[in-house]
Design a protein around this motif. Structure first.
Motif, PDB file in Angstrom:
ATOM      1  N   LEU A 166       6.461   9.241  -5.443  1.00  0.00           N
ATOM      2  CA  LEU A 166       5.893   8.855  -6.893  1.00  0.00           C
ATOM      3  C   LEU A 166       5.706   9.737  -7.828  1.00  0.00           C
ATOM      4  CD1 LEU A 166       5.762   5.779  -6.608  1.00  0.00           C
ATOM      5  CD2 LEU A 166       3.275   5.946  -7.312  1.00  0.00           C
ATOM      6  N   GLY A 216       0.854  -1.148   0.028  1.00  0.00           N
ATOM      7  CA  GLY A 216       0.051  -0.073  -0.041  1.00  0.00           C
ATOM      8  C   GLY A 216       0.931   1.346  -0.121  1.00  0.00           C
ATOM      9  N   HIS A 217       0.245   2.298  -0.392  1.00  0.00           N
ATOM     10  CA  HIS A 217       1.053   3.654  -0.435  1.00  0.00           C
ATOM     11  C   HIS A 217       0.558   4.636   0.184  1.00  0.00           C
ATOM     12  CE1 HIS A 217       3.704   2.104  -3.496  1.00  0.00           C
ATOM     13  NE2 HIS A 217       2.805   1.941  -4.276  1.00  0.00           N
ATOM     14  N   ASP A 218       1.317   5.399   0.838  1.00  0.00           N
ATOM     15  CA  ASP A 218       0.996   6.429   1.824  1.00  0.00           C
ATOM     16  C   ASP A 218       0.746   7.737   0.786  1.00  0.00           C
ATOM     17  OD1 ASP A 218       1.354   8.568   3.605  1.00  0.00           O
ATOM     18  OD2 ASP A 218       3.113   7.222   4.615  1.00  0.00           O
ATOM     19  N   LEU A 219       0.197   8.851   1.525  1.00  0.00           N
ATOM     20  CA  LEU A 219       0.446  10.115   0.763  1.00  0.00           C
ATOM     21  C   LEU A 219       1.892  10.567   0.399  1.00  0.00           C
ATOM     22  CD1 LEU A 219      -2.725  10.296   1.642  1.00  0.00           C
ATOM     23  CD2 LEU A 219      -2.221  12.790   1.577  1.00  0.00           C
ATOM     24  N   ASN A 222      -4.308   1.299  -3.535  1.00  0.00           N
ATOM     25  CA  ASN A 222      -4.251   0.711  -2.276  1.00  0.00           C
ATOM     26  C   ASN A 222      -5.492  -0.305  -2.149  1.00  0.00           C
ATOM     27  OD1 ASN A 222      -2.237   2.280  -1.190  1.00  0.00           O
ATOM     28  ND2 ASN A 222      -3.495   3.696  -0.320  1.00  0.00           N
ATOM     29  N   LEU A 249       2.834   8.885  -2.570  1.00  0.00           N
ATOM     30  CA  LEU A 249       2.209   9.375  -3.690  1.00  0.00           C
ATOM     31  C   LEU A 249       3.111  10.527  -4.192  1.00  0.00           C
ATOM     32  CD1 LEU A 249      -0.050   9.542  -5.859  1.00  0.00           C
ATOM     33  CD2 LEU A 249      -1.156  10.899  -4.154  1.00  0.00           C
ATOM     34  N   THR A 264       0.116  -4.760   3.898  1.00  0.00           N
ATOM     35  CA  THR A 264      -0.190  -3.927   2.992  1.00  0.00           C
ATOM     36  C   THR A 264       0.528  -2.459   3.604  1.00  0.00           C
ATOM     37  OG1 THR A 264      -2.174  -3.216   3.825  1.00  0.00           O
ATOM     38  CG2 THR A 264      -1.953  -4.726   2.171  1.00  0.00           C
TER      39      THR A 264
END
Lengths: 378, 378
Positions: free
Chosen positions: A12, A3-6, B13, A9, B36
């Motif tokens: 990225l 999963g990705h965090d803010l 996500n 992001l 995750t």
DNA sequence: CGGCATTATGCAAGAGTCCTGCATCATGCA
DNA sequence: TGCATGATGCAGGACTCTTGCATAATGCCG
């Protein structure tokens, strides 16, 4: 899959902006917008971040071709770092210095005594690379990575197996040199690097499945499949020389040409001169060579079915006469004769491939989404 | 590389959560959290979204082994869709039905008259697949994708080239069938699918560089390099049969065994029985076969240097006796003898590989970060 | 030289997503 | 019955991205 965090992001997106700028010319905000699908405020923040970290600088505004207020243009700071590529063979060493955009800044070549043993050769390599970097004022913290092409197989762990420099067998050249130079050093088989280079800037730019055949005293092959280097278990992919049925190892015997008139002229140069003057004997020699090369290349073609076979190595100067003969012989052996091209890079190809490998290693730092974006001043 | 907005982040996500659940067992929120790296509120939102779209359901709470309030558990709704895998050869058709987790729900096999021509064969395939789906109450909107293994080469555009069913040459089987069945249909070379299957659930689970050799009446090979199928230009990778130097095409001639006592018993079954009773003549036959197979496999091994060679096809029942002989012969021909294993999947392997290919096609829908997450009820 | 179209820039408001933290709930164990 | 443990519910706060409007700078045309 994670999963990705803010924060991730943003990282990225920032890297996406950087990649867009790395691709080539300086870009305006509008162009970046269409390239990345990001809004202008986001781009401005990312660019500010990249600028303070040293990756990006504002370029001179381009010639005002279009109407309206002239846009600011941003460029990748290729000069923010250096990578080096080394090709150390039995007879020579080639050193190449490039910036982070892969632009070559300097090249150097020197003969090596083929009798030099493994330990001396390692010292020699260290010393010449050190001097090369000093000569071009590359500070230690500027050097991001080094690629080294060696005449032998390199397994996934980085260990060499070489019959040409037997003392290097078992050596982890990358680790050794990375301790000396304080940055990642990646060792790789020289023919593999030639394939990488032809794909990057040579005869194989248009295709992702390439076999690069080294034809000369040695016979070996580098494979690029799906755009990625294919090493195989222990780096042995493409080593068809050892199968007696195919006769690849002894093919070079057919390439004898002793008719050189001029003193000091190499065998291949003399052969090319004879070919140019339509000497029938020279053409016969080349055809015989093509015939002995063909079964090995056919086996390779049938095994991996590449889009393109690039001929490199010693015979490159005679390539334009060799390829049609090779095509003829292959027609009898394979279902589909692939395109055959001659190396456009020649001898410096290996060190250029080493540069590309070094740049790939830099890319892995940027692609890592966790952790902060690094600065160019480490 | 593209920039991502907040919606894309959420989609990313959500898919990460879905992938974590797809991997296997039902998971609690805590386990999902560590899998995750997402916070609990985010997970809850993602799970709610996935539940309304039909991808996820709440599972029964597991046995309360741990202290504290028992956690809810969520599971991937594998039953939310179906994929089919088909293996249509010269002599038979094999149909496999699986759910979205790849669990096999039904299998069917039927002989085909080898003389059946291309047009009839296509009709036959259509009709049997239709009936198979009807028999197992698969509604049209439940079927997400179909994979089809064919005895011939398939190029990147999906066009077939086959010497076994020559009328199919040039046919875009996937497009044709996808119009009939209203979902993506992917055609692929049967040996390639065998390799995919062995990597997924067979003898090659532990390695990413595999060559799967079909040994029997036909001689062909599927290559999986770096975990991905390697087709080559026009799908011709691994077709070493046509190189006369290697003698692969005629290897099966050495496998004659006419000593079958029992009526109706196949040649290979009789041979295996003889091998089991240590018949020296049977062992000699197998050794001769291994000797004729070896140069072709050696060429393949030297070309791509796989971690593992899987033997499949007609000789599979005799595999345990074949592999040591093959290893012996290869030792004389190659630098490194790779591991050699016998197919653990046997004949159903191809249709299982077709199922895996169909599942991959479903995955590409989920992996696309743009556009909304699809629902299971389309 | 001045207005106009065109393009870039500055700034603020708004919507969306994620995380942290505290209070509450349900279960097993003493 | 009380307590430890882990799950759940519910704000509050922080961060990121986007939209939209007003403004600035340039080329073109009259």
């Amino acid at each position: 899959m994670q999963g990705h965090d803010l924060g991730a992001l943003r990282r990225l997106n920032t890297v996406a902006v950087l990649q867009a700028l790395r691709a080539g010319e300086p870009l305006t905000l509008s162009r970046l917008k269409s390239a990345t699908n990001l809004s202008r405020p986001t781009l401005e923040l990312a660019l500010e971040d990249l600028t303070t970290r040293g990756w990006v600088a504002e370029a001179a505004t381009g010639e005002g071709r279009s109407p309206g207020r002239p846009a600011r243009r941003f460029r990748f700071r290729a000069e923010a770092g250096r990578v080096a590529g080394v090709d150390i063979g039995l007879h020579k060493i080639v050193l190449t210095l490039a910036d982070l955009a892969g632009e070559v800044r300097a090249t150097e070549r020197e003969d090596i005594d083929p009798a030099m043993d493994g330990a001396d050769r390692l010292d020699f390599l260290r010393q010449r690379l050190r001097r090369f970097l000093d000569d071009h004022a590359v500070r230690a913290e500027e050097l991001w990575a080094v690629g080294v092409g060696v005449p032998g197989l390199v397994d996934e762990a980085g260990r060499i197996r070489s019959v040409i420099v037997p003392e290097w067998t078992g050596l982890d050249l990358g680790r050794r040199l990375s301790e000396t130079f304080g940055c990642p050093v990646i060792a790789e088989n020289d023919v593999n690097l030639a394939a990488v280079a032809e794909h990057w800037r040579g005869a194989a730019r248009l295709t992702d499945d390439v076999a690069c055949v080294l034809a000369g005293r040695r016979a070996a092959c580098g494979l690029l499949l799906g755009g990625r280097l294919h090493r195989g278990r222990r780096g042995g992919a493409g080593e068809l020389g050892s199968l007696p049925h195919l006769g690849l190892a002894s093919a070079h015997e057919a390439l004898q040409w002793q008719h050189g008139d001029k003193e000091g002229e190499s065998e291949i140069t003399a052969l090319v001169r004879a070919l140019e003057s339509d000497d029938p004997e020279a053409h016969a020699v080349l055809d015989a060579y093509a015939a002995r090369l063909a079964p090995g290349i056919a086996a390779l073609v049938l095994a991996v079915d590449p889009d393109l076979v690039v001929i490199s190595g010693g015979v490159t100067p005679a390539g334009q006469w060799l390829t049609p003969r090779l095509t003829t012989h292959l027609r009898d052996l394979t279902l589909h004769v692939p395109q055959i091209a001659v190396s456009t890079l020649g001898e410096p190809g290996v060190s250029l491939g080493a540069v590309r490998t070094a740049l790939d290693s830099v890319d892995t730092i940027l692609d890592n989404p966790t952790g902060p974006l690094p600065s160019t001043t480490r």
